[in-house]
Design a protein around this motif. Sequence first.
Motif, PDB file in Angstrom:
ATOM      1  N   LEU A 241       0.864  -1.482  -0.183  1.00  0.00           N
ATOM      2  CA  LEU A 241       0.061   0.135   0.542  1.00  0.00           C
ATOM      3  C   LEU A 241       0.957   1.423   0.363  1.00  0.00           C
ATOM      4  O   LEU A 241       0.222   2.546  -0.366  1.00  0.00           O
ATOM      5  CB  LEU A 241      -1.329   0.396   1.353  1.00  0.00           C
ATOM      6  CG  LEU A 241      -1.963  -0.537   1.403  1.00  0.00           C
ATOM      7  CD1 LEU A 241      -2.564  -0.701   2.967  1.00  0.00           C
ATOM      8  CD2 LEU A 241      -2.943  -0.805   0.047  1.00  0.00           C
ATOM      9  N   ASN A 242       2.428   1.502  -0.094  1.00  0.00           N
ATOM     10  CA  ASN A 242       2.990   2.370   0.528  1.00  0.00           C
ATOM     11  C   ASN A 242       3.798   2.094  -0.948  1.00  0.00           C
ATOM     12  O   ASN A 242       5.362   1.980  -0.428  1.00  0.00           O
ATOM     13  CB  ASN A 242       3.634   2.906   1.556  1.00  0.00           C
ATOM     14  CG  ASN A 242       1.968   2.525   3.112  1.00  0.00           C
ATOM     15  OD1 ASN A 242       2.044   3.252   2.827  1.00  0.00           O
ATOM     16  ND2 ASN A 242       1.927   1.573   3.458  1.00  0.00           N
ATOM     17  N   ARG A 243       3.372   2.566  -1.871  1.00  0.00           N
ATOM     18  CA  ARG A 243       4.733   1.616  -3.136  1.00  0.00           C
ATOM     19  C   ARG A 243       5.608   2.889  -2.871  1.00  0.00           C
ATOM     20  O   ARG A 243       7.223   2.819  -3.031  1.00  0.00           O
ATOM     21  CB  ARG A 243       4.521   1.259  -3.814  1.00  0.00           C
ATOM     22  CG  ARG A 243       3.783  -0.134  -4.429  1.00  0.00           C
ATOM     23  CD  ARG A 243       3.464  -0.963  -5.433  1.00  0.00           C
ATOM     24  NE  ARG A 243       2.922  -1.688  -4.900  1.00  0.00           N
ATOM     25  CZ  ARG A 243       3.727  -3.534  -5.482  1.00  0.00           C
ATOM     26  NH1 ARG A 243       5.052  -2.677  -5.294  1.00  0.00           N
ATOM     27  NH2 ARG A 243       2.990  -3.997  -5.689  1.00  0.00           N
ATOM     28  N   ASP A 244       5.681   4.448  -2.578  1.00  0.00           N
ATOM     29  CA  ASP A 244       6.193   5.018  -3.088  1.00  0.00           C
ATOM     30  C   ASP A 244       7.297   5.457  -1.267  1.00  0.00           C
ATOM     31  O   ASP A 244       8.224   6.346  -1.710  1.00  0.00           O
ATOM     32  CB  ASP A 244       5.526   6.229  -2.862  1.00  0.00           C
ATOM     33  CG  ASP A 244       4.558   6.465  -1.720  1.00  0.00           C
ATOM     34  OD1 ASP A 244       3.926   5.802  -0.970  1.00  0.00           O
ATOM     35  OD2 ASP A 244       4.129   7.719  -1.465  1.00  0.00           O
ATOM     36  N   LYS A 245       7.405   4.485  -0.568  1.00  0.00           N
ATOM     37  CA  LYS A 245       8.344   4.524   0.176  1.00  0.00           C
ATOM     38  C   LYS A 245       9.082   3.537   0.742  1.00  0.00           C
ATOM     39  O   LYS A 245      10.004   2.963   1.305  1.00  0.00           O
ATOM     40  CB  LYS A 245       7.152   4.928   1.581  1.00  0.00           C
ATOM     41  CG  LYS A 245       6.397   5.668   1.599  1.00  0.00           C
ATOM     42  CD  LYS A 245       5.813   6.208   3.001  1.00  0.00           C
ATOM     43  CE  LYS A 245       4.992   7.924   2.982  1.00  0.00           C
ATOM     44  NZ  LYS A 245       4.113   7.808   1.547  1.00  0.00           N
ATOM     45  N   LEU A 246       8.923   2.322  -0.806  1.00  0.00           N
ATOM     46  CA  LEU A 246      10.176   0.862  -0.879  1.00  0.00           C
ATOM     47  C   LEU A 246      11.152   1.590  -0.520  1.00  0.00           C
ATOM     48  O   LEU A 246      12.502   0.156  -0.017  1.00  0.00           O
ATOM     49  CB  LEU A 246       9.376   0.260  -2.097  1.00  0.00           C
ATOM     50  CG  LEU A 246       7.826  -0.292  -2.165  1.00  0.00           C
ATOM     51  CD1 LEU A 246       7.752  -0.883  -3.044  1.00  0.00           C
ATOM     52  CD2 LEU A 246       7.457  -1.252  -0.576  1.00  0.00           C
ATOM     53  N   ASP A 247      11.946   2.319  -0.633  1.00  0.00           N
ATOM     54  CA  ASP A 247      13.498   3.359  -0.664  1.00  0.00           C
ATOM     55  C   ASP A 247      13.782   3.298   0.634  1.00  0.00           C
ATOM     56  O   ASP A 247      14.464   3.393   0.922  1.00  0.00           O
ATOM     57  CB  ASP A 247      13.233   3.745  -2.106  1.00  0.00           C
ATOM     58  CG  ASP A 247      13.039   5.362  -1.677  1.00  0.00           C
ATOM     59  OD1 ASP A 247      12.039   5.209  -0.460  1.00  0.00           O
ATOM     60  OD2 ASP A 247      13.466   6.590  -1.888  1.00  0.00           O
ATOM     61  N   THR A 248      12.838   3.325   1.816  1.00  0.00           N
ATOM     62  CA  THR A 248      13.385   3.683   3.066  1.00  0.00           C
ATOM     63  C   THR A 248      12.936   2.024   3.775  1.00  0.00           C
ATOM     64  O   THR A 248      12.196   1.481   3.742  1.00  0.00           O
ATOM     65  CB  THR A 248      12.259   4.287   3.519  1.00  0.00           C
ATOM     66  OG1 THR A 248      12.137   5.601   3.406  1.00  0.00           O
ATOM     67  CG2 THR A 248      11.807   4.739   5.131  1.00  0.00           C
ATOM     68  N   PHE A 249      14.470   2.557   4.452  1.00  0.00           N
ATOM     69  CA  PHE A 249      14.219   0.660   5.169  1.00  0.00           C
ATOM     70  C   PHE A 249      14.173   1.334   6.960  1.00  0.00           C
ATOM     71  O   PHE A 249      13.435   0.492   7.370  1.00  0.00           O
ATOM     72  CB  PHE A 249      15.298   0.426   5.096  1.00  0.00           C
ATOM     73  CG  PHE A 249      16.401  -1.216   5.851  1.00  0.00           C
ATOM     74  CD1 PHE A 249      15.558  -2.256   5.683  1.00  0.00           C
ATOM     75  CD2 PHE A 249      16.738  -0.829   7.169  1.00  0.00           C
ATOM     76  CE1 PHE A 249      15.327  -3.799   6.381  1.00  0.00           C
ATOM     77  CE2 PHE A 249      17.054  -2.209   7.824  1.00  0.00           C
ATOM     78  CZ  PHE A 249      16.676  -3.613   8.151  1.00  0.00           C
ATOM     79  N   ILE A 250      14.922   1.499   6.787  1.00  0.00           N
ATOM     80  CA  ILE A 250      14.553   2.236   8.307  1.00  0.00           C
ATOM     81  C   ILE A 250      14.236   4.092   8.544  1.00  0.00           C
ATOM     82  O   ILE A 250      14.329   4.914   8.090  1.00  0.00           O
ATOM     83  CB  ILE A 250      15.467   3.180   9.310  1.00  0.00           C
ATOM     84  CG1 ILE A 250      16.221   1.412   9.683  1.00  0.00           C
ATOM     85  CG2 ILE A 250      15.768   3.145  10.691  1.00  0.00           C
ATOM     86  CD1 ILE A 250      17.772   1.269  10.314  1.00  0.00           C
ATOM     87  N   PHE A 251      12.932   4.619   8.960  1.00  0.00           N
ATOM     88  CA  PHE A 251      11.740   5.602   8.739  1.00  0.00           C
ATOM     89  C   PHE A 251      12.424   6.783  10.025  1.00  0.00           C
ATOM     90  O   PHE A 251      12.555   6.726  11.405  1.00  0.00           O
ATOM     91  CB  PHE A 251       9.857   4.856   9.122  1.00  0.00           C
ATOM     92  CG  PHE A 251      10.014   4.231   8.549  1.00  0.00           C
ATOM     93  CD1 PHE A 251       9.111   4.263   7.243  1.00  0.00           C
ATOM     94  CD2 PHE A 251       9.660   2.926   8.012  1.00  0.00           C
ATOM     95  CE1 PHE A 251       8.021   3.948   5.749  1.00  0.00           C
ATOM     96  CE2 PHE A 251       8.636   2.116   7.168  1.00  0.00           C
ATOM     97  CZ  PHE A 251       8.583   3.082   6.077  1.00  0.00           C
ATOM     98  N   PRO A 252      12.201   7.821   9.149  1.00  0.00           N
ATOM     99  CA  PRO A 252      12.334   9.033  10.418  1.00  0.00           C
ATOM    100  C   PRO A 252      10.823   8.964  11.581  1.00  0.00           C
ATOM    101  O   PRO A 252       9.631   8.733  10.800  1.00  0.00           O
ATOM    102  CB  PRO A 252      12.655   9.739  10.100  1.00  0.00           C
ATOM    103  CG  PRO A 252      11.874   9.654   8.094  1.00  0.00           C
ATOM    104  CD  PRO A 252      12.311   7.945   8.014  1.00  0.00           C
ATOM    105  N   ALA A 253      10.898   9.986  12.250  1.00  0.00           N
ATOM    106  CA  ALA A 253       9.621   9.672  13.048  1.00  0.00           C
ATOM    107  C   ALA A 253       8.416  10.544  11.804  1.00  0.00           C
ATOM    108  O   ALA A 253       8.931  11.663  10.706  1.00  0.00           O
ATOM    109  CB  ALA A 253       9.455  10.697  14.313  1.00  0.00           C
ATOM    110  N   GLY A 254       7.295  10.659  11.887  1.00  0.00           N
ATOM    111  CA  GLY A 254       6.301  11.668  11.276  1.00  0.00           C
ATOM    112  C   GLY A 254       6.016  10.955   9.846  1.00  0.00           C
ATOM    113  O   GLY A 254       5.860  11.870   9.307  1.00  0.00           O
ATOM    114  N   VAL A 255       6.342   9.869   9.396  1.00  0.00           N
ATOM    115  CA  VAL A 255       6.169   9.499   8.414  1.00  0.00           C
ATOM    116  C   VAL A 255       4.482   9.415   8.084  1.00  0.00           C
ATOM    117  O   VAL A 255       4.330   8.089   8.892  1.00  0.00           O
ATOM    118  CB  VAL A 255       6.780   8.418   7.410  1.00  0.00           C
ATOM    119  CG1 VAL A 255       6.464   8.057   6.147  1.00  0.00           C
ATOM    120  CG2 VAL A 255       8.393   9.074   7.291  1.00  0.00           C
ATOM    121  N   LYS A 256       4.123   9.328   7.163  1.00  0.00           N
ATOM    122  CA  LYS A 256       2.367   8.691   7.180  1.00  0.00           C
ATOM    123  C   LYS A 256       2.078   7.602   6.562  1.00  0.00           C
ATOM    124  O   LYS A 256       2.731   7.198   5.536  1.00  0.00           O
ATOM    125  CB  LYS A 256       1.540   9.287   6.776  1.00  0.00           C
ATOM    126  CG  LYS A 256       1.310  11.105   7.112  1.00  0.00           C
ATOM    127  CD  LYS A 256       0.361  10.688   8.827  1.00  0.00           C
ATOM    128  CE  LYS A 256       1.038  12.024   9.100  1.00  0.00           C
ATOM    129  NZ  LYS A 256       0.624  12.078  10.889  1.00  0.00           N
TER     130      LYS A 256
END
Length: 76
Positions: free
Chosen positions: A32-47
């Motif tokens: 559901l979040n294909r636009d964020k697949l390049d993120t492995f460890i998230f910063p705070a506040g990502v929806k």
Amino acid sequence: MRVYTTIQGQTWDQIAYEVYGNEYMCDKIMDLNRDKLDTFIFPAGVKLMLPDEENIIRQSVPSDYPTWRTMLNAKG
């Protein structure tokens, strides 16, 4: 669907475990979040968009299962 806001340092599998109790559900969140697949460890506040639990259960259980069996699998 619902929205989940990340905490600094979270990973896909950690979010799946926290929300659904199973880290292997992370592929449903990632889908559901294909636009964020390049993120492995998230910063705070990502929806992130999260699938409803009932949709995950339906996708995870073979469709030829009787309704009562689907409910038993959902609890376990």
